[in-house]
Structures are given as structure tokens and as C-alpha cells.
Write an enzyme that holds these catalytic residues in place. Structure first.
Site, mmCIF file in Angstrom:
data_model
loop_
_atom_site.group_PDB
_atom_site.id
_atom_site.type_symbol
_atom_site.label_atom_id
_atom_site.label_comp_id
_atom_site.label_asym_id
_atom_site.label_seq_id
_atom_site.Cartn_x
_atom_site.Cartn_y
_atom_site.Cartn_z
ATOM 1 N N ARG A 131 0.815 -1.204 0.000
ATOM 2 C CA ARG A 131 0.000 0.000 0.000
ATOM 3 C C ARG A 131 0.857 1.265 0.000
ATOM 4 O O ARG A 131 0.391 2.344 -0.356
ATOM 5 C CB ARG A 131 -0.975 -0.014 1.182
ATOM 6 C CG ARG A 131 -2.260 0.713 0.863
ATOM 7 C CD ARG A 131 -3.342 0.713 1.940
ATOM 8 N NE ARG A 131 -3.384 -0.390 2.845
ATOM 9 C CZ ARG A 131 -2.873 -0.361 4.085
ATOM 10 N NH1 ARG A 131 -2.245 0.721 4.512
ATOM 11 N NH2 ARG A 131 -2.984 -1.403 4.864
ATOM 12 N N TYR B 133 -15.364 21.615 -11.774
ATOM 13 C CA TYR B 133 -15.717 20.307 -12.342
ATOM 14 C C TYR B 133 -16.891 19.751 -11.536
ATOM 15 O O TYR B 133 -16.858 19.763 -10.292
ATOM 16 C CB TYR B 133 -14.480 19.417 -12.202
ATOM 17 C CG TYR B 133 -14.581 18.034 -12.769
ATOM 18 C CD1 TYR B 133 -14.851 17.823 -14.122
ATOM 19 C CD2 TYR B 133 -14.365 16.915 -11.963
ATOM 20 C CE1 TYR B 133 -14.910 16.544 -14.640
ATOM 21 C CE2 TYR B 133 -14.413 15.636 -12.478
ATOM 22 C CZ TYR B 133 -14.688 15.455 -13.816
ATOM 23 O OH TYR B 133 -14.739 14.184 -14.320
ATOM 24 N N ASP C 288 -7.362 22.864 -9.177
ATOM 25 C CA ASP C 288 -7.478 21.791 -10.161
ATOM 26 C C ASP C 288 -6.751 22.289 -11.413
ATOM 27 O O ASP C 288 -7.248 23.156 -12.133
ATOM 28 C CB ASP C 288 -8.957 21.485 -10.436
ATOM 29 C CG ASP C 288 -9.142 20.302 -11.376
ATOM 30 O OD1 ASP C 288 -8.239 20.048 -12.197
ATOM 31 O OD2 ASP C 288 -10.193 19.640 -11.304
HETATM 32 C C1 LIG Z 1 -11.590 14.598 -15.666
HETATM 33 C C2 LIG Z 1 -11.404 15.671 -14.681
HETATM 34 C C3 LIG Z 1 -11.278 15.380 -13.321
HETATM 35 C C4 LIG Z 1 -11.465 14.000 -12.756
HETATM 36 O O1 LIG Z 1 -10.564 13.058 -13.183
HETATM 37 P P1 LIG Z 1 -10.925 11.500 -13.225
HETATM 38 O O2 LIG Z 1 -9.612 10.850 -13.369
HETATM 39 O O3 LIG Z 1 -11.853 11.322 -14.386
HETATM 40 O O4 LIG Z 1 -11.602 11.162 -11.916
HETATM 41 C C5 LIG Z 1 -11.035 16.430 -12.472
HETATM 42 N N1 LIG Z 1 -10.927 17.699 -12.903
HETATM 43 C C6 LIG Z 1 -11.038 18.012 -14.201
HETATM 44 C C7 LIG Z 1 -10.891 19.430 -14.625
HETATM 45 C C8 LIG Z 1 -11.293 17.019 -15.134
HETATM 46 O O5 LIG Z 1 -11.454 17.339 -16.419
#
Ligand SMILES: *Cc1c(COP(=O)(O)O)cnc(C)c1O
Length: 372
Positions: free
Chosen positions: A36, A90, A162
Site C-alpha cells: 500500500r 468540475y 485543479d
Molecule cells: C476529468 C477531470 C477530473 C477527474 O478526473 P478523473 O480521473 O476522471 O476522476 C477532475 N478535474 C477536471 C478538470 C477534469 O477534467
């Protein structure tokens, strides 16, 4: 070998009890402990991602981008806290805040993505964290990240970004003042639409807490997936440059079409926050939206269905082009989305842009037939 092997395994065997006890002393990457905690395959990927982000103390890997975002928020929030989220977040980030965090006693409040230093007026005694996403999902507003981070830091509030669209390559987030930077590695890091993964990078102040929370929640990625992500990472630079060039060519072509209203690409002047993109970013990637003037649900569907080279599906960041109908109105609470046309989000892949343009041109013919 140039590449690390795929080091599969759960149990690490110790020579004797003394080594077993010794193993408890370090919780850093680079020490075998138990599956892990990873193996050289995952550690080398995390190390590479840390090196790409100046000012970083370390990187944690998660089995998806959503896991990366939710675990980062859990690392910094506790019951009674308030988190501020950009209205352009998102959608699954919103759901996590509105459902899970609420149940945990954390209040979520949304703010205008273009608020800039005005964010300070929203800070209350319970405000603990600010979530940013720049450019925003679906609508691509570019945020004043340095201004928001300055205001938050002055109030001892943690900032999370993000950074999936730009990656550290086009937006070195920690240098711009962000505390915790997150990417859906599923997109450009992996780059081939064959792995789900998330990655979070932070500086000294939050590194121990981020790592402890991820470990307590049992977050681990498979060595096979880490291998593929590391393989993707090696070509990130050249792929991003191609996505950038092709997407810009297509965005400008769309801008000249009579059927098209807004082109929401951060490098084009239609995009809210375009000046901030010019100031802060080192490039643009392959994802953007545009408005079909006078388009409705049905004519937009006719347009997208007519595309031959663009797939219809979620996600993005791979070598292949994708098209998606998007309706930001449904995901807004702090601001309203007022554009009257129908939005289409495109991911421009690595195909020949001339072929993609010919495909789009053909789809406009179907769009006209659907309208008349
Ligand atoms: C796709 C996406 C996510 C999430 O990613 P996953 O790997 O699909 O869970 C988060 N933020 C943004 C801006 C995205 O486009």
C-alpha cells in the site's frame, strides 16, 4: 534499464525482526514497507511529478482525479469549516462538496470564477479553504490565481487548484502561490486514454497532512498503471505542443465560421480572463468550447453526430479528438450562464488538424439541415 520495472507486490519480506522494526521508522517513498505504500514503479512517477513543480515537497498518487480532489479537501477540512469553490468547478467536485462534505459538517459556498482579489470579502471566521479551477470546466474562465492566493494566504486560508487543463508544464502552480495543486493524470499525464489516475503536489506546509490522509484513506495506484502514466509523462511536452498548435488552429477557424458565436479558448479574446491567461500561463492545451449560434439541443446533436473523426465520450487529454454537448447552466449557483446558443466542448487530439477541420466543416452542413 532506462525504465523502472513494473514492481508488483503486496508483501515485502524482511530479513529478520530487527529489519521489520527498522522498517517502521520511515514513511518516505523509497523504503519498502508494504504494497500500500508503493514500490519503485510508483515512487519514480511521484518523484518525476514533484520535480516538474518548482517549490514542491512531494506528490501523492490516487486511483482517479476525483479521488485526488476529494482526498485533498479531506486533508485540510474538518467539521465546522467552510470551503469556497469556484462556480466553474468540475461537476464531481461540486457533488463531493454539496453531498459528502455537507454530511461531514463542512459548508460549501460558491464564488464567481472572475472574483480575483475580491475573494477576501467572502472570507468568514470558518473559511478554511478555497478551491480554484483555471480555466474552468466547460466554460474556461481564467482565474486570477496569484490574487486569490495572496488574499487567502493573508487570512491563513489554504488554496487548492485543479490544474488538469494546463498541468505544471503550462502553469507551475506552486510558484504562482497555490498551496495544493491537483491534476486528473487520467488526462494529459497518461495521455493515451488507457489509465485512470490522480496526482496531488504540495509544498512543505501541507505535505505531511496530505500524505497521512491519503494513507489513512487507503489510496494506492497499481504499479501497472503507474508504469503507463510514467510512459505517458515522457512525451507530455511534445504532445502538449501539438495539442496546443492544433487546437489554436481549429479555434481560430471556428471563430471565422458564421454559425459560431463565442469561442471559449483561453488564448482567444472571447474567453473571460484571457488577459490573465496571457499574463500567467506558458501555453494552452487542446480542450475548449464554442457556441453554436442559434443552436438548440437537436441541431447540436445533429452537428456532433455528423462528426466522423471526433469520438463522443467523457474525459479528454488522449491522442484522440472528442466532442461533447455541454450545458453549464445546470452547474451554476453563484453566477448565471447567459450565452443563448448551444455549447460544444472539443478535445483536439493528435490527428492532422486539416482533417479535423474538414470533418467540422462537413458537420456544419448537417447542422444547417437540422435547423431548416
Ligand atoms: C476529468 C477531470 C477530473 C477527474 O478526473 P478523473 O480521473 O476522471 O476522476 C477532475 N478535474 C477536471 C478538470 C477534469 O477534467
Amino acid at each position: 534499464m532506462v525504465n523502472p520495472p513494473v514492481w508488483r507486490g503486496s508483501t515485502h519480506l524482511y530479513d529478520d525482526v530487527a529489519h521489520l522494526k527498522e522498517g517502521l521508522k520511515s514513511n518516505d517513498d523509497g523504503h519498502f514497507f508494504y504494497g500500500r505504500r508503493g514500490s519503485p514503479t510508483q515512487w519514480s512517477l511521484a518523484e518525476a511529478l514533484t520535480e516538474m513543480e518548482p517549490g514542491a515537497a512531494g506528490t501523492m498518487l490516487y486511483p482517479s482525479g476525483v479521488a485526488a480532489i476529494s482526498c485533498s479537501l479531506l486533508a485540510v477540512l474538518q467539521p465546522g469549516d467552510e470551503v469556497l469553490l469556484t462556480d466553474s468547478s468540475y461537476d464531481p467536485s461540486r457533488s463531493f462538496a454539496d453531498a459528502f462534505l455537507k454530511r461531514m459538517g463542512v459548508t460549501a459556498r460558491y464564488y464567481d470564477p472572475l472574483i480575483g482579489s475580491g475573494i477576501a470579502s467572502l472570507f468568514g471566521p470558518q473559511t478554511r479553504a478555497v478551491l480554484m479551477e483555471s480555466p474552468g470546466s466547460l466554460t474556461f474562465e481564467v482565474q486570477d490565481i496569484p490574487a486569490i492566493c495572496r488574499a487567502a494566504r493573508a487570512a491563513d486560508i489554504v488554496t487548492l487548484l485543479d490544474n488538469t487543463w494546463a498541468t505544471s508544464r503550462f502553469f507551475p502552480a506552486l510558484e504562482q502561490g497555490v498551496d495544493i495543486t491537483m491534476v486528473a493524470a487520467t488526462k494529459y499525464i497518461v495521455g493515451h486514454s488507457d489509465v485512470m489516475m490522480g496526482a496531488v503536489t504540495t509544498h512543505d506546509k501541507y505535505w505531511a497532512r496530505l500524505r497521512r490522509t491519503a494513507q489513512q484513506l487507503g489510496q494506492v495506484v497499481s504499479p501497472d498503471d503507474a508504469y503507463l502514466a510514467a510512459r505517458g509523462l515522457r512525451t507530455l511536452e511534445v504532445r502538449l505542443r501539438q495539442h496546443e498548435a492544433s487546437a489554436l488552429e481549429i479555434a481560430h477557424w471556428l471563430k471565422g465560421r458564421p454559425e459560431v458565436g463565442l469561442v471559449l479558448h483561453p488564448a482567444l479574446s472571447d474567453c473571460p480572463g484571457h488577459e490573465l491567461w496571457k499574463r500567467d500561463f506558458k501555453g494552452s492545451s487542446g480542450l475548449f468550447s464554442f457556441e453554436l449560434k442559434h443552436g438548440d439541443d437537436q441541431s447540436r446533436a445533429a452537428f456532433i453526430d455528423a462528426l466522423q473523426l471526433f469520438g463522443i465520450g467523457y474525459s479528454w487529454g488522449g491522442f484522440e479528438s472528442l466532442a461533447l454537448p455541454v450545458d453549464p447552466r445546470k452547474h451554476r449557483t453563484a453566477t448565471t450562464w447567459s450565452a443563448s446558443g448551444a455549447l460544444v466542448r472539443l478535445h483536439i487530439g493528435l490527428e492532422d488538424p486539416d482533417d479535423l477541420i474538414a470533418d467540422l466543416a462537413k458537420a456544419f452542413e448537417y447542422y444547417h439541415s437540422a435547423q431548416s
